[in-house]
Design a protein around this motif. Structure first.
Motif, PDB file in Angstrom:
ATOM      1  N   ASN A 143     -31.128  -2.176  33.949  1.00 29.02           N
ATOM      2  CA  ASN A 143     -32.279  -2.986  33.535  1.00 29.02           C
ATOM      3  C   ASN A 143     -33.547  -2.668  34.321  1.00 29.02           C
ATOM      4  OD1 ASN A 143     -31.171  -4.078  35.758  1.00 29.02           O
ATOM      5  ND2 ASN A 143     -30.999  -6.168  34.989  1.00 29.02           N
ATOM      6  N   ALA A 144     -33.688  -1.405  34.714  1.00 27.77           N
ATOM      7  CA  ALA A 144     -34.946  -0.961  35.307  1.00 27.77           C
ATOM      8  C   ALA A 144     -36.038  -1.026  34.229  1.00 27.77           C
ATOM      9  CB  ALA A 144     -34.807   0.464  35.812  1.00 27.77           C
ATOM     10  N   ARG A 145     -37.259  -1.305  34.647  1.00 25.13           N
ATOM     11  CA  ARG A 145     -38.368  -1.432  33.695  1.00 25.13           C
ATOM     12  C   ARG A 145     -39.202  -0.161  33.650  1.00 25.13           C
ATOM     13  NH1 ARG A 145     -42.111  -4.242  35.595  1.00 25.13           N
ATOM     14  NH2 ARG A 145     -41.036  -4.862  37.484  1.00 25.13           N
ATOM     15  N   LYS A 146     -39.674   0.180  32.457  1.00 24.82           N
ATOM     16  CA  LYS A 146     -40.625   1.288  32.328  1.00 24.82           C
ATOM     17  C   LYS A 146     -42.005   0.756  32.698  1.00 24.82           C
ATOM     18  CE  LYS A 146     -41.598   2.787  28.191  1.00 24.82           C
ATOM     19  NZ  LYS A 146     -41.314   3.416  26.906  1.00 24.82           N
ATOM     20  N   GLN A 178     -22.686   5.029  48.857  1.00 28.21           N
ATOM     21  CA  GLN A 178     -23.211   3.668  48.762  1.00 28.21           C
ATOM     22  C   GLN A 178     -24.621   3.627  48.167  1.00 28.21           C
ATOM     23  OE1 GLN A 178     -22.577   2.161  52.910  1.00 28.21           O
ATOM     24  NE2 GLN A 178     -21.299   0.685  51.814  1.00 28.21           N
ATOM     25  N   ALA A 179     -25.193   4.791  47.877  1.00 24.20           N
ATOM     26  CA  ALA A 179     -26.606   4.837  47.496  1.00 24.20           C
ATOM     27  C   ALA A 179     -26.877   4.095  46.185  1.00 24.20           C
ATOM     28  CB  ALA A 179     -27.085   6.288  47.402  1.00 24.20           C
ATOM     29  N   ALA A 180     -26.042   4.323  45.178  1.00 25.61           N
ATOM     30  CA  ALA A 180     -26.302   3.701  43.876  1.00 25.61           C
ATOM     31  C   ALA A 180     -26.250   2.179  44.001  1.00 25.61           C
ATOM     32  CB  ALA A 180     -25.280   4.188  42.854  1.00 25.61           C
ATOM     33  N   GLU A 181     -25.252   1.702  44.728  1.00 21.81           N
ATOM     34  CA  GLU A 181     -25.129   0.264  44.916  1.00 21.81           C
ATOM     35  C   GLU A 181     -26.344  -0.266  45.698  1.00 21.81           C
ATOM     36  OE1 GLU A 181     -23.389  -1.800  43.531  1.00 21.81           O
ATOM     37  OE2 GLU A 181     -23.535  -3.613  44.755  1.00 21.81           O
ATOM     38  N   ALA A 182     -26.794   0.476  46.687  1.00 21.49           N
ATOM     39  CA  ALA A 182     -27.964   0.055  47.466  1.00 21.49           C
ATOM     40  C   ALA A 182     -29.193  -0.072  46.566  1.00 21.49           C
ATOM     41  CB  ALA A 182     -28.225   1.057  48.596  1.00 21.49           C
ATOM     42  N   VAL A 183     -29.355   0.889  45.662  1.00 18.53           N
ATOM     43  CA  VAL A 183     -30.505   0.838  44.751  1.00 18.53           C
ATOM     44  C   VAL A 183     -30.425  -0.408  43.869  1.00 18.53           C
ATOM     45  CG1 VAL A 183     -31.637   1.979  42.801  1.00 18.53           C
ATOM     46  CG2 VAL A 183     -30.854   3.324  44.739  1.00 18.53           C
ATOM     47  N   ARG A 184     -29.222  -0.672  43.340  1.00 16.01           N
ATOM     48  CA  ARG A 184     -29.070  -1.855  42.476  1.00 16.01           C
ATOM     49  C   ARG A 184     -29.366  -3.132  43.254  1.00 16.01           C
ATOM     50  NH1 ARG A 184     -25.082   1.419  39.869  1.00 16.01           N
ATOM     51  NH2 ARG A 184     -23.522   0.977  41.455  1.00 16.01           N
ATOM     52  N   LEU A 185     -28.856  -3.221  44.479  1.00 16.36           N
ATOM     53  CA  LEU A 185     -29.081  -4.426  45.283  1.00 16.36           C
ATOM     54  C   LEU A 185     -30.570  -4.622  45.569  1.00 16.36           C
ATOM     55  CD1 LEU A 185     -26.180  -3.980  47.874  1.00 16.36           C
ATOM     56  CD2 LEU A 185     -26.333  -5.789  46.136  1.00 16.36           C
ATOM     57  N   LEU A 186     -31.245  -3.533  45.885  1.00 21.36           N
ATOM     58  CA  LEU A 186     -32.669  -3.642  46.225  1.00 21.36           C
ATOM     59  C   LEU A 186     -33.503  -3.965  44.988  1.00 21.36           C
ATOM     60  CD1 LEU A 186     -32.847  -0.631  48.702  1.00 21.36           C
ATOM     61  CD2 LEU A 186     -33.114  -3.050  49.302  1.00 21.36           C
ATOM     62  N   HIS A 187     -33.111  -3.357  43.862  1.00 20.71           N
ATOM     63  CA  HIS A 187     -33.849  -3.607  42.621  1.00 20.71           C
ATOM     64  C   HIS A 187     -33.771  -5.091  42.277  1.00 20.71           C
ATOM     65  CE1 HIS A 187     -35.010  -3.009  38.324  1.00 20.71           C
ATOM     66  NE2 HIS A 187     -35.676  -1.985  38.823  1.00 20.71           N
ATOM     67  N   ARG A 188     -32.580  -5.667  42.444  1.00 19.68           N
ATOM     68  CA  ARG A 188     -32.420  -7.093  42.167  1.00 19.68           C
ATOM     69  C   ARG A 188     -33.103  -7.910  43.265  1.00 19.68           C
ATOM     70  NH1 ARG A 188     -26.766  -8.038  42.479  1.00 19.68           N
ATOM     71  NH2 ARG A 188     -26.743  -6.295  41.040  1.00 19.68           N
ATOM     72  N   GLY A 189     -32.869  -7.522  44.521  1.00 22.98           N
ATOM     73  CA  GLY A 189     -33.380  -8.297  45.656  1.00 22.98           C
ATOM     74  C   GLY A 189     -34.902  -8.383  45.679  1.00 22.98           C
ATOM     75  N   PHE A 190     -35.568  -7.334  45.236  1.00 27.54           N
ATOM     76  CA  PHE A 190     -37.035  -7.373  45.180  1.00 27.54           C
ATOM     77  C   PHE A 190     -37.544  -7.806  43.802  1.00 27.54           C
ATOM     78  CE2 PHE A 190     -36.646  -4.961  49.103  1.00 27.54           C
ATOM     79  CZ  PHE A 190     -37.653  -5.540  49.872  1.00 27.54           C
ATOM     80  N   GLN A 191     -36.649  -8.377  43.029  1.00 25.20           N
ATOM     81  CA  GLN A 191     -36.986  -8.973  41.736  1.00 25.20           C
ATOM     82  C   GLN A 191     -37.673  -8.011  40.772  1.00 25.20           C
ATOM     83  OE1 GLN A 191     -38.913 -12.248  43.507  1.00 25.20           O
ATOM     84  NE2 GLN A 191     -36.984 -13.290  43.849  1.00 25.20           N
ATOM     85  N   LEU A 192     -37.130  -6.806  40.697  1.00 29.19           N
ATOM     86  CA  LEU A 192     -37.688  -5.833  39.760  1.00 29.19           C
ATOM     87  C   LEU A 192     -36.911  -5.801  38.452  1.00 29.19           C
ATOM     88  CD1 LEU A 192     -38.311  -2.924  42.275  1.00 29.19           C
ATOM     89  CD2 LEU A 192     -40.057  -4.292  41.134  1.00 29.19           C
ATOM     90  N   ASP A 193     -35.762  -6.484  38.402  1.00 26.92           N
ATOM     91  CA  ASP A 193     -34.952  -6.451  37.194  1.00 26.92           C
ATOM     92  C   ASP A 193     -35.764  -6.982  36.000  1.00 26.92           C
ATOM     93  OD1 ASP A 193     -32.883  -5.447  38.584  1.00 26.92           O
ATOM     94  OD2 ASP A 193     -31.539  -7.153  38.346  1.00 26.92           O
ATOM     95  N   MET A 194     -35.481  -6.409  34.859  1.00 30.55           N
ATOM     96  CA  MET A 194     -36.169  -6.810  33.656  1.00 30.55           C
ATOM     97  C   MET A 194     -35.918  -8.297  33.383  1.00 30.55           C
ATOM     98  SD  MET A 194     -36.550  -4.249  30.589  1.00 30.55           S
ATOM     99  CE  MET A 194     -34.846  -4.008  30.240  1.00 30.55           C
ATOM    100  N   GLU A 195     -36.980  -8.992  33.026  1.00 28.41           N
ATOM    101  CA  GLU A 195     -36.806 -10.420  32.784  1.00 28.41           C
ATOM    102  C   GLU A 195     -35.858 -10.679  31.629  1.00 28.41           C
ATOM    103  OE1 GLU A 195     -40.657 -12.471  32.721  1.00 28.41           O
ATOM    104  OE2 GLU A 195     -40.881 -11.422  34.625  1.00 28.41           O
ATOM    105  N   GLY A 196     -35.124 -11.773  31.731  1.00 24.64           N
ATOM    106  CA  GLY A 196     -34.228 -12.166  30.646  1.00 24.64           C
ATOM    107  C   GLY A 196     -32.956 -11.337  30.590  1.00 24.64           C
ATOM    108  N   GLN A 197     -32.698 -10.523  31.624  1.00 20.37           N
ATOM    109  CA  GLN A 197     -31.457  -9.747  31.581  1.00 20.37           C
ATOM    110  C   GLN A 197     -30.580 -10.084  32.762  1.00 20.37           C
ATOM    111  OE1 GLN A 197     -31.322  -5.779  30.629  1.00 20.37           O
ATOM    112  NE2 GLN A 197     -32.827  -5.904  29.004  1.00 20.37           N
TER     113      GLN A 197
END
Ligand code: ASP
Ligand code: MG
Length: 409
Positions: free
Chosen positions: A188-191, A390-409
């Motif tokens: 759910n990364a945003r363009k 652990q890199a992929a998991e780290a990216v996912r955690l940071l993407h969520r932790g810094f609230q970059l996830d696409m809204e509504g997902q």
């Protein structure tokens, strides 16, 4: 007449049908009344195939011969695209890098552009032709052919856009733009519709696919770069001086999470802590064309210190050879390396001067049980070296932790 530069990557010209598709896209631009210069990469995996082919006849191919060989990939795609344009009834001409006036230094395999002499392209445009240029290559003062480094066609395109005063440089690829993280890792990364050069530079050198030097060039010459897909008409991402960068004091904003795989670390143990040691270590590496990324030097105990630094995994054997040969001169106790690392970075404007961003990143990683091996910060990013698995998991955690996830997902 206003001019645009387009660049089409290897996957966009991978076969005849795709080349015809690119020709149709170019024709649409031409019909809208613009002049156009199109830069192309080699078809599909041609460059990889040529490298492999070279290694079937030599274990250590000569760099000059290698560049001349690799330059042929782009000659194939630029001539074919030109033929496709002509068969649609449009006047077009292909030019090799040298014919297009791209002059470089003599660093085979990673040559840098010294200057662009745009006269030939200009005269072809004046004749009403579409000019198709072979990306990734140039010529030295001694008339030897060089290549600009893997992915270098982006840099060809932006350099031409700068030299010709183009309105914009469009980079057409197989993704629809620049995302807040690698969409293959974070679904759910945003363009982004827009991103600043500096942030993009971090995102490009940390994984998002674009030749970093093309972004540097764009920033220096203020060429807006539009990244979009050649397969759809979906809106892409415009890289330009962002509203935030234009402000006197940046608003703090996390733009994206970047990642880079294939990081290797070299540690030089117990070198004497005295002036000149770092220079004695890194000068030969620089001369050998090895780019060093994160560097950490420990505080000294008993007048010796450890120096660790990262290089790309591909450069590790070469870098290790250099460092091993320096071991005695440096007076180092030992040298060891770890090839299985990756970096993850939080990228955004004005982060270094804002308390809290680094600690938040470390907290997120700690809560996810991700160990941090090395840390570096810059004006616009905080990077951690972590274990590759652990890199992929780290990216996912940071993407969520810094609230970059696409809204509504
Ligand atoms: N064909 C070259 C490569 O694959 C240059 C490019 O694609 O831009 O690296
Ligand atoms: Mg390519």
């Amino acid at each position: 007449m206003a001019l645009v530069v387009h660049k089409y990557g290897g996957s966009s010209v991978a076969d005849a049908e795709r080349i015809r598709n690119v020709a149709r896209r170019i024709v649409r631009v031409k019909d809208s009344g613009l002049d156009i210069v199109a830069v192309v990469s080699a078809m599909g995996d041609t460059t990889d195939d040529l490298i492999e082919l070279a290694h079937t006849v030599s274990s250590d191919p000569d760099p000059r011969e290698m560049d001349l060989l690799l330059s042929t990939g782009e000659l194939v795609s630029c001539t074919l695209l030109t033929m496709a344009l002509r068969s649609l009834g449009y006047p077009a001409i292909s030019l090799s890098g040298p014919q297009a006036g791209i002059h470089t230094d003599t660093m085979y395999g990673r040559a840098r552009i010294h200057s662009v002499d745009p006269d030939r392209i200009k005269s072809e445009l004046q004749k009403g032709r579409v000019v198709v240029v072979a990306g990734f290559q140039g010529i030295t003062e001694d008339l030897d052919i060089t290549t600009l480094g893997r992915g270098g066609s982006d840099t060809t395109a932006v350099a031409l856009a700068a030299a010709l005063g183009a309105e914009r440089c469009d980079i057409y690829t197989d993704v629809e733009g620049i995302y807040t993280a690698d969409p293959r890792i974070v679904p759910n990364a945003r363009k982004m519709s827009e991103v600043g050069y500096e942030e993009m530079l971090e995102l490009a050198s940390y994984g998002a696919k674009m030749h970093p030097r093309s972004i540097e060039l764009g920033a220096v010459y203020q060429v807006p770069i539009y990244v979009a897909s050649s397969f759809t008409d979906a809106p892409g991402t415009l890289i330009q001086q962002s509203a935030d960068e234009r402000k006197m004091e940046n608003r703090i904003k996390v733009t994206g999470i970047a990642t880079q795989a294939n990081v290797a670390k070299i540690t030089v143990r117990a070198v004497p802590d005295r002036p000149g040691i770092a220079a004695a270590l890194f000068e030969p590496l620089a001369k050998g064309g090895i780019s060093v990324d994160t560097i950490v030097q420990n505080t000294s105990e008993e007048r010796t210190t450890d120096i660790s630094f990262t290089v790309s995994r591909a450069d590790l054997p070469h870098a290790l050879r250099e460092v091993e040969s320096l071991k005695e001169t440096l007076g180092a106790a030992s040298v060891f390396s770890d090839p299985t690392l990756a970096s993850v970075s939080v990228v955004g404007s004005g982060m270094q001067n804002t308390p809290g961003y680094a600690s938040r990143m470390f907290r997120i990683l700690a809560d996810g049980n991700v160990n941090i091996d090395m840390i570096t910060t810059s004006e616009i990013r905080i990077s951690c070296i972590v274990r590759e698995e652990q890199a992929a998991e780290a990216v996912r955690l940071l993407h969520r932790g810094f609230q970059l996830d696409m809204e509504g997902q």
